[in-house]
Design an enzyme around this catalytic site. Structure first.
Site, PDB file in Angstrom:
ATOM      1  N   GLU A 191     -10.098 -11.855   6.598  1.00  0.00           N
ATOM      2  CA  GLU A 191     -10.436 -12.952   5.785  1.00  0.00           C
ATOM      3  C   GLU A 191      -9.181 -13.844   5.284  1.00  0.00           C
ATOM      4  O   GLU A 191      -8.282 -13.044   4.617  1.00  0.00           O
ATOM      5  CB  GLU A 191     -11.347 -12.538   4.622  1.00  0.00           C
ATOM      6  CG  GLU A 191     -11.664 -14.068   3.849  1.00  0.00           C
ATOM      7  CD  GLU A 191     -12.885 -13.618   3.080  1.00  0.00           C
ATOM      8  OE1 GLU A 191     -13.295 -14.613   2.204  1.00  0.00           O
ATOM      9  OE2 GLU A 191     -13.421 -12.442   2.882  1.00  0.00           O
ATOM     10  N   ASP A 197     -23.038  -5.255   3.147  1.00  0.00           N
ATOM     11  CA  ASP A 197     -22.099  -5.089   2.115  1.00  0.00           C
ATOM     12  C   ASP A 197     -22.133  -4.002   1.080  1.00  0.00           C
ATOM     13  O   ASP A 197     -23.455  -3.902   0.589  1.00  0.00           O
ATOM     14  CB  ASP A 197     -21.495  -6.294   1.467  1.00  0.00           C
ATOM     15  CG  ASP A 197     -20.336  -7.014   2.028  1.00  0.00           C
ATOM     16  OD1 ASP A 197     -19.753  -6.528   2.921  1.00  0.00           O
ATOM     17  OD2 ASP A 197     -20.416  -8.238   1.982  1.00  0.00           O
ATOM     18  N   LYS A 204     -20.101  -2.403   4.999  1.00  0.00           N
ATOM     19  CA  LYS A 204     -18.824  -2.921   4.939  1.00  0.00           C
ATOM     20  C   LYS A 204     -18.015  -2.910   3.683  1.00  0.00           C
ATOM     21  O   LYS A 204     -19.062  -3.126   2.355  1.00  0.00           O
ATOM     22  CB  LYS A 204     -18.643  -4.328   5.372  1.00  0.00           C
ATOM     23  CG  LYS A 204     -17.495  -5.227   5.125  1.00  0.00           C
ATOM     24  CD  LYS A 204     -17.189  -6.383   6.042  1.00  0.00           C
ATOM     25  CE  LYS A 204     -18.180  -7.524   5.096  1.00  0.00           C
ATOM     26  NZ  LYS A 204     -17.217  -7.647   3.643  1.00  0.00           N
ATOM     27  N   ASP A 254     -22.295  -9.609   0.395  1.00  0.00           N
ATOM     28  CA  ASP A 254     -22.393  -9.686  -1.232  1.00  0.00           C
ATOM     29  C   ASP A 254     -22.221 -11.188  -1.647  1.00  0.00           C
ATOM     30  O   ASP A 254     -22.346 -11.714  -2.698  1.00  0.00           O
ATOM     31  CB  ASP A 254     -21.524  -8.703  -1.843  1.00  0.00           C
ATOM     32  CG  ASP A 254     -20.025  -8.829  -1.687  1.00  0.00           C
ATOM     33  OD1 ASP A 254     -19.626  -9.663  -0.666  1.00  0.00           O
ATOM     34  OD2 ASP A 254     -19.430  -8.042  -2.217  1.00  0.00           O
ATOM     35  N   SER A 255     -21.684 -11.978  -0.565  1.00  0.00           N
ATOM     36  CA  SER A 255     -21.631 -13.301  -0.811  1.00  0.00           C
ATOM     37  C   SER A 255     -22.917 -14.018  -1.302  1.00  0.00           C
ATOM     38  O   SER A 255     -23.180 -15.200  -1.753  1.00  0.00           O
ATOM     39  CB  SER A 255     -21.177 -14.040   0.337  1.00  0.00           C
ATOM     40  OG  SER A 255     -22.135 -13.775   1.555  1.00  0.00           O
TER      41      SER A 255
END
Length: 306
Positions: A195, A96, A126, A53-54
């Protein structure tokens, strides 16, 4: 010397990722958001691809991942699936779950995960968060969809965390991350993204889990690494977080190439003869007739304008 071609590389499954952890082979993962990028990274030999989703920040120009919708994740995931098929077809595809697609209820989460698999071609999904999402993960896994967890800095919780800052730097928060990691493994996650946590903490988490850990800003001790493709390619010279290594300067190369194109168009150097089509049988309308035709009433337009 054998004349037989090398055997095709095996498709990377969730079981292959576990085997890689057990054998000590590092897992190389990158993001991709479209078919072209997916094909290129597949041919380059990545083990796994994340449709992150970045894309909200890397592609859509948002300041966070929060505006990205489930429909958009399905759309980009399907593109990446097609691109991987045009590569070597080996990479494991994870997509995602967007903000809002799994937080409200387990029922909605299961439906969203199934869409990403059925329509988006994902092999796994994810989601971000700790032990509080244990039941959601169990439900998704029971529905037949593998789940990759994501703890530490979770961008969908950026407002709650007070920004994009390193997590787990003090003992209490580090212990919570370790508890979350164990809880997600127990809930059925086949791998975890860690992360922006201290390298020392990532080493402890990795050593205490049976499932692989994939680090981003978590040091060298994870079982694998993931980077946003745009970042490792150097597409945005203004974005240089500490954990990103730029393996190329593609942004500068794009600017140089487009600048050269603009220059040749302005100078009437492009297209030249080598980039033009020719025919010896084309019949030209005489100039006089062409002038007369220009004075006539134009015919009705046929087809859509371009």
């Amino acid at each position: 010397m054998s004349s037989h071609p090398p055997a095709p590389r095996k498709h990377v499954t969730i079981h292959e990722l576990r085997r890689m952890k057990e054998s000590g082979e590092r897992i190389a993962m990158v993001t991709a958001y479209d078919a072209t990028a997916a094909r290129l990274v597949a041919v380059a030999g990545v083990d796994a691809v994340l449709v992150g989703d970045s894309l909200g920040m890397a592609v859509q120009g948002h300041e966070s991942t929060l505006p990205v919708t489930l429909d958009q994740m399905v759309y980009h995931s399907a593109m990446v699936r097609r691109g991987l098929a045009r590569g070597d077809g080996r990479a494991h595809l994870v997509t995602d779950m967007s903000f809002g697609s799994y937080q409200a209820s387990a029922d909605e989460a299961v439906k969203a995960a199934m869409r990403l698999v059925a329509e988006g071609g994902a092999e796994a999904v994810k989601l971000e968060g700790g032990a509080e999402f244990g039941e959601v993960i169990r439900r998704i896994v029971r529905a037949g969809v593998p789940v990759m967890g994501h703890i530490g800095l979770t961008p969908q919780s950026v407002h709650k965390m007070g920004g994009y800052v390193v997590q787990g730097k003090d003992s209490e928060k580090a212990q919570q991350i370790l508890r979350d990691a164990r809880a997600l493994e127990a809930a059925g996650c086949y791998a975890l993204v860690l992360e922006c946590i201290p390298s020392e903490l990532a080493r402890i988490v990795t050593s205490q889990l049976r499932v692989p850990t994939i680090g981003i800003g978590a040091g060298p001790h994870c079982d694998g690494q993931v980077l946003v493709l745009n970042d490792l390619l150097g597409l945005d010279a203004s974005f240089t977080p500490r954990f990103v290594k730029r393996f190329g300067e593609v942004g500068a190369a794009v600017q140089d190439a487009v600048g050269a194109y603009v220059g040749e168009v302005k100078a009437r150097a492009f297209p030249d003869d080598a980039h033009s089509f020719h025919s010896s049988s084309v019949r030209l309308v005489p100039v006089e007739r062409h002038a007369e035709a220009a004075e006539e009433e134009p015919p009705d337009a046929i087809g859509a304008p371009i």
